[in-house]
Structures are given as C-alpha cells and as structure tokens.
Design a protein around this motif. Structure first.
Motif, PDB file in Angstrom:
ATOM      1  N   ILE A 134       0.802  -1.226   0.000  1.00 31.93           N
ATOM      2  CA  ILE A 134       0.000   0.000   0.000  1.00 31.93           C
ATOM      3  C   ILE A 134       0.840   1.284   0.000  1.00 31.93           C
ATOM      4  CG2 ILE A 134      -1.728   1.332   1.289  1.00 31.93           C
ATOM      5  CD1 ILE A 134      -2.852  -1.040  -0.207  1.00 31.93           C
ATOM      6  N   PRO A 135       1.960   1.366   0.754  1.00 29.69           N
ATOM      7  CA  PRO A 135       2.741   2.610   0.695  1.00 29.69           C
ATOM      8  C   PRO A 135       3.148   3.013  -0.715  1.00 29.69           C
ATOM      9  CG  PRO A 135       3.457   1.315   2.566  1.00 29.69           C
ATOM     10  CD  PRO A 135       2.494   0.458   1.792  1.00 29.69           C
ATOM     11  N   LYS A 136       3.414   2.037  -1.592  1.00 25.22           N
ATOM     12  CA  LYS A 136       3.793   2.369  -2.969  1.00 25.22           C
ATOM     13  C   LYS A 136       2.603   2.926  -3.745  1.00 25.22           C
ATOM     14  CE  LYS A 136       7.690  -0.766  -3.211  1.00 25.22           C
ATOM     15  NZ  LYS A 136       8.433  -1.762  -3.988  1.00 25.22           N
ATOM     16  N   LYS A 137       1.411   2.457  -3.421  1.00 29.47           N
ATOM     17  CA  LYS A 137       0.223   3.025  -4.040  1.00 29.47           C
ATOM     18  C   LYS A 137      -0.023   4.438  -3.509  1.00 29.47           C
ATOM     19  CE  LYS A 137      -4.726   2.625  -4.616  1.00 29.47           C
ATOM     20  NZ  LYS A 137      -5.986   2.184  -3.990  1.00 29.47           N
ATOM     21  N   ILE A 138       0.200   4.628  -2.209  1.00 34.12           N
ATOM     22  CA  ILE A 138      -0.002   5.948  -1.607  1.00 34.12           C
ATOM     23  C   ILE A 138       0.926   6.979  -2.245  1.00 34.12           C
ATOM     24  CG2 ILE A 138       0.297   7.284   0.528  1.00 34.12           C
ATOM     25  CD1 ILE A 138      -0.760   4.821   2.044  1.00 34.12           C
ATOM     26  N   VAL A 139       2.175   6.592  -2.500  1.00 36.20           N
ATOM     27  CA  VAL A 139       3.104   7.497  -3.171  1.00 36.20           C
ATOM     28  C   VAL A 139       2.565   7.892  -4.540  1.00 36.20           C
ATOM     29  CG1 VAL A 139       5.356   7.598  -4.326  1.00 36.20           C
ATOM     30  CG2 VAL A 139       5.208   6.854  -1.966  1.00 36.20           C
ATOM     31  N   ALA A 140       1.991   6.921  -5.259  1.00 34.75           N
ATOM     32  CA  ALA A 140       1.417   7.213  -6.576  1.00 34.75           C
ATOM     33  C   ALA A 140       0.212   8.140  -6.463  1.00 34.75           C
ATOM     34  CB  ALA A 140       1.011   5.918  -7.272  1.00 34.75           C
ATOM     35  N   GLU A 141      -0.481   8.100  -5.324  1.00 34.81           N
ATOM     36  CA  GLU A 141      -1.629   8.980  -5.116  1.00 34.81           C
ATOM     37  C   GLU A 141      -1.205  10.386  -4.696  1.00 34.81           C
ATOM     38  OE1 GLU A 141      -5.185   6.009  -3.666  1.00 34.81           O
ATOM     39  OE2 GLU A 141      -3.513   6.295  -2.286  1.00 34.81           O
ATOM     40  N   MET A 142       0.010  10.499  -4.155  1.00 36.57           N
ATOM     41  CA  MET A 142       0.492  11.795  -3.674  1.00 36.57           C
ATOM     42  C   MET A 142       1.405  12.511  -4.656  1.00 36.57           C
ATOM     43  SD  MET A 142       1.370  11.356   0.386  1.00 36.57           S
ATOM     44  CE  MET A 142       2.815  10.330   0.104  1.00 36.57           C
ATOM     45  N   ILE A 143       2.158  11.741  -5.464  1.00 37.13           N
ATOM     46  CA  ILE A 143       3.285  12.273  -6.218  1.00 37.13           C
ATOM     47  C   ILE A 143       3.044  12.144  -7.726  1.00 37.13           C
ATOM     48  CG2 ILE A 143       5.790  12.099  -6.562  1.00 37.13           C
ATOM     49  CD1 ILE A 143       5.071  12.881  -3.756  1.00 37.13           C
ATOM     50  N   PRO A 144       3.423  13.151  -8.526  1.00 37.82           N
ATOM     51  CA  PRO A 144       3.339  13.023  -9.993  1.00 37.82           C
ATOM     52  C   PRO A 144       4.205  11.865 -10.489  1.00 37.82           C
ATOM     53  CG  PRO A 144       3.746  15.309  -9.355  1.00 37.82           C
ATOM     54  CD  PRO A 144       3.918  14.479  -8.115  1.00 37.82           C
TER      55      PRO A 144
END
Length: 480
Positions: free
Chosen positions: A120-130
């Motif tokens: 999930i943290p890798k998905k969260i990064v994709a949700e936060m970062i271009p």
C-alpha cells in the motif's frame, strides 16, 4: 486542491510513517532467522522448523495480491492502518506462543498484515506524487529490504541472547505505534476508486488454494521431508488445478483481484516478469555469497555478514540514484537494460569465485552486483504505475509486489535444488562432510543460473515501452 496542499504540508511526516511501516515488516522477515533455533528449543517441534517461515510467506503473498483491490474498495489509509494493527496484534500473539502450532498460526496472522504493508505505501506514493517524481521515493522504499537483510539476523541474535526470543516479536509493538502515530493524524484518505464493492470470492479461494499447495509442495520437495510421494504429487496437481481455476475466475469476475486484461499492457507484463527475475537474482547473491564465505573460505557468520554489507550498501546508493535519474529524465527503459547488463557481468564474476579469491576481488564483484540490482529497484513499480489508469493503480502495484515475492520464493527453492543436485551428482553416496571443491562447483552453478536470468531480463527490457512520465498530477491521478 485541498488534498494536495495538505499532502505538501505534512509530506515528511507521512513519508516517515510509510518508511517505518516498511522497515518493521522487512526486519521481521529476517530477524526471525537467527532466533528460530532458540524458539525451537523453547517450544519444541523441530519437525516444524521451516513452517513459521513458509506460512508467513504464503499469507504475505496472498494479502499482497488482495491489497490492491481492497484498497480500491475501502481506501489506502484504512487498509494500511488496519494492516498495521493486524501486524502488531500478530506480533504480540507470536511472542506469547506456547507451542509451535500457535506460533505458526500467529505468524500467518502477521503475514496477512505484512503483505498489505509492503504494498500500500507504494500506491499511496502514486496517489500523492506526480509520475515523474515517484522514482526517488520508490528508491527510498527499497532501502528497508536491503538494510534488514544485513542487520536483521545480527539484531535477531542480539535480542534473543539479551532479552529472549519473545522480544523479536514484541519489539514490533513500539515501532508500529510510532508509525501509527504518524499515519493516523497526517495521512489523508485519497478516496475510493471502485464504488461498487463486488468481492471476487472465487478468485480469492482459487488463488489461495493454488499458492498454498504450491508452496507446501515446494517446501516438502526442498526439505526432503519424509512424505508420501502420492501426497506430494497430489499437492502439485491440486496447485495446477487451482491455478487454472483462478484464471477462469478472473475471466468471469466483475471486479477481479488480478484483471487479466492488464497482461495486454506490455509494460505491465514485461515489468512483472522482470521483478520476478530480480526476486530470484537478488536471493542468489544474498544467500549464496555468505554460504561461500563461511563454508569455502572459513569465515565466521559475522564476518560474512560484514562482506554482505558491501553488496547492500551498493544497492542502497544505486537505488536512490536510480530514482533521482528517473525523476530528472522521465525515462526508465535504458536504466532497466543497464541494470540487467551490469547484473549479468556481476553474476558472471561471482561464478568465478574460488577458495583463493581475494578480499578485494570479492568486494568489487559484490559492488557490481549491487549496482545492477539497485538500478532496478525503483523503476519497474514506477513504470507499471505510469502505464495504467487510476482505476487499476492498486491492483497493478500489488501485482508487482506479488511477482517479486513469488520470484524470491521460487528462486530460493530452485537454487537450493540445484545445489543439492550438484552435490549428490558429484558425491553419489553423500556424506556429512562436503569438500570445498564440490561446494565451489555447486555455488558456481547457482551464479551461472543468475547469469542466465539476467540475460533473459536484459533481452526482455529491449521490448519495454518508455512511456512519457508527467511532472504534474492529472485529475485521474489523485484521489479527491
């Protein structure tokens, strides 16, 4: 956007919480290895020695696969917080285990939480970062696994000797609470991607059946456990039947846990195969370099661990650099090709190891292997996330983690079988004492397999599409 401003304001706290979450899970998978002999001495059940590892890995892979779709249904924050609570609870229960059966059950619970946490943290990064900026953070996420491989076994030994084996599990509690204290107040919820929650129960059942029977059969085969050949064959057959059942289920499911149409996306397919190969390749280095140093060159476990630090340090530095390069250039294909090319050279050099190999030579070989592996660490997840729509972001990210974990499991088993076959082939009537030349030959064969896997990855990455990576968050790239 309010969400974007909030993320910018609290970004360092959120990132710290994500990194701590990943670190405790990475450490937990390595810290247990040195403590297991004392756990067996305390709880008994030597015949079940391998099962706490096998069951943990099984539930990690299952929950990693499910985490993408579940986060689409319920949101990333809820899934991550819930997974941390499950992992912490499982850790406490493991520490209080009174026998091996309880430990195996509670390790399974730990694994259910851990599989979600590593995804999930890798998905969260994709949700936060271009898209273009994600590489440098994926590089940071890879550091946890590298660090844990080096310090985990040593830390496990120190904790076990000083506080007791129970504390290798209890130590997860305060660290997990720190992660929760950062994520609960500061991590925003990015919204639900799939409104209609239609669970793919048939897919879950068949996937679990296929993976569980496969790993159990693999464990029995690798450990040479006394088991009925008919039962072992039945496990293999059952895993194949369940696999085809899973394919059927995913074709029919309204919300499949692994949408098969993703494999029509060449970036997803090539990246999935590449991370599978990398999972096996990395294991070849981290497992068999220490084995060579201890059994062939006669070094102590602590000394061989120090040598492994060189490999991990090279991986960490290169992973961070790779992420930065991706963010600056917006491309990843050349790095992918270069990664496997360097890995091929590194594995070939390791295949030339002899009892007379000097310290300097070994360090140079390890650095080359570390550079090759480090370059690849952030890029395939970034490539996959950049190639799919927001609706498939969760399952694409979780699938990437699933294939990497599966590559490690299958790689470890296959390489172990190669070593055993080499020794038996040369010894015929094996004895307990294996001569150094035979071990050198066996380990040489392992690294030759590593060369072959790198060559396959090298050729494959020439077909990897270099899709443009935007430096802006589009409307379909961030939750609202």
């Amino acid at each position: 956007m309010d969400t974007e401003n909030y993320v910018l304001k609290h970004f360092k706290l959120i990132l710290s919480g994500l990194l701590i979450s990943l670190l405790i899970v990475s450490l937990d998978s390595t810290i247990t290895t040195t403590a297991m002999p004392k756990i067996i001495a305390s709880l008994g059940g030597l015949q079940y020695y391998v099962w706490p590892f096998t069951i943990y890995l099984t539930t990690v892979i299952i929950s990693a696969m499910l985490s993408g779709k579940l986060s689409d249904f319920y949101g990333s924050k809820k899934m991550l917080i819930g997974a941390l609570l499950v992992f912490i609870s499982g850790s406490v229960l493991c520490g209080f285990s009174q026998n091996m059966t309880e430990l195996i059950i509670f390790r399974a619970l730990q694994g259910l939480g851990a599989g979600i946490i590593v995804t999930i943290p890798k998905k969260i990064v994709a949700e936060m970062i271009p898209p273009r900026q994600r590489g440098k953070y994926m590089g940071l996420f890879g550091i946890g696994g590298a660090i844990s491989s080096v310090i985990g076994p040593t830390l496990g030994g120190l904790i076990t000797d000083s506080l007791g084996w129970q504390w290798i599990f209890f130590v997860n509690v305060p660290v997990g609470i720190v992660a929760l204290s950062l994520l609960i107040p500061y991590l925003p919820e990015f919204g639900v991607i799939v409104k209609e929650k239609v669970m793919d129960y048939l897919g879950i059942i068949t996937f679990t059946g296929a993976l569980s029977s496969f790993l159990v059969a693999l464990t029995f085969s690798q450990q040479n456990t006394v088991i009925s050949p008919a039962l072992l064959d039945s496990l293999w057959i059952f895993s194949v039947i369940m696999f085809f059942g899973f394919i059927y289920a995913e074709r029919k499911a309204k919300e499949p846990i692994l949408p098969l149409y993703l494999f029509k996306n060449s970036v997803f397919t090539i990246s999935s195969v590449s991370v599978f190969l990398l999972g096996a390749i990395t294991l070849a280095g981290t497992v068999y370099i220490p084995l060579f140093l201890q059994l062939v060159q006669g070094l102590s476990p602590s000394a061989s661990g120090a040598y492994l630090t060189v490999l991990m340090f090279a991986m960490i530095i290169t992973a961070i650099s790779s992420g930065q390069i991706i963010s600056k250039t917006g491309t990843y294909k050349k790095l992918a090709i270069l990664s496997f090319a360097i890995g091929t050279v590194g594995m070939f050099l390791l295949s030339t190891l002899t009892p007379n190999t000097t310290t300097l030579e070994l360090i140079v070989y390890e650095i080359i292997v570390g550079i090759g592996a480090g370059l690849a660490m952030p890029l395939f997840t970034v490539a996959v996330q950049n190639a799919v729509t927001k609706r498939d972001l969760g399952v694409a990210t979780s699938s990437s983690m699933y294939f990497e974990q599966l590559g490690s499991v299958v790689g470890l088993a296959v390489l172990g079988i190669i070593v055993n076959m080499t020794l038996k082939l040369n010894l015929q009537n094996t004895t307990l004492n294996v001569s150094s030349p035979l071990l050198v030959t066996a380990i040489h064969n392992v690294f030759i397999i590593g060369v072959i896997l790198n060559i396959i990855g090298f050729v494959l990455c020439f077909f990897l599409k270099d899709i443009y990576m935007s430096n802006e968050m589009g409307e379909d790239e961030i939750g609202h």
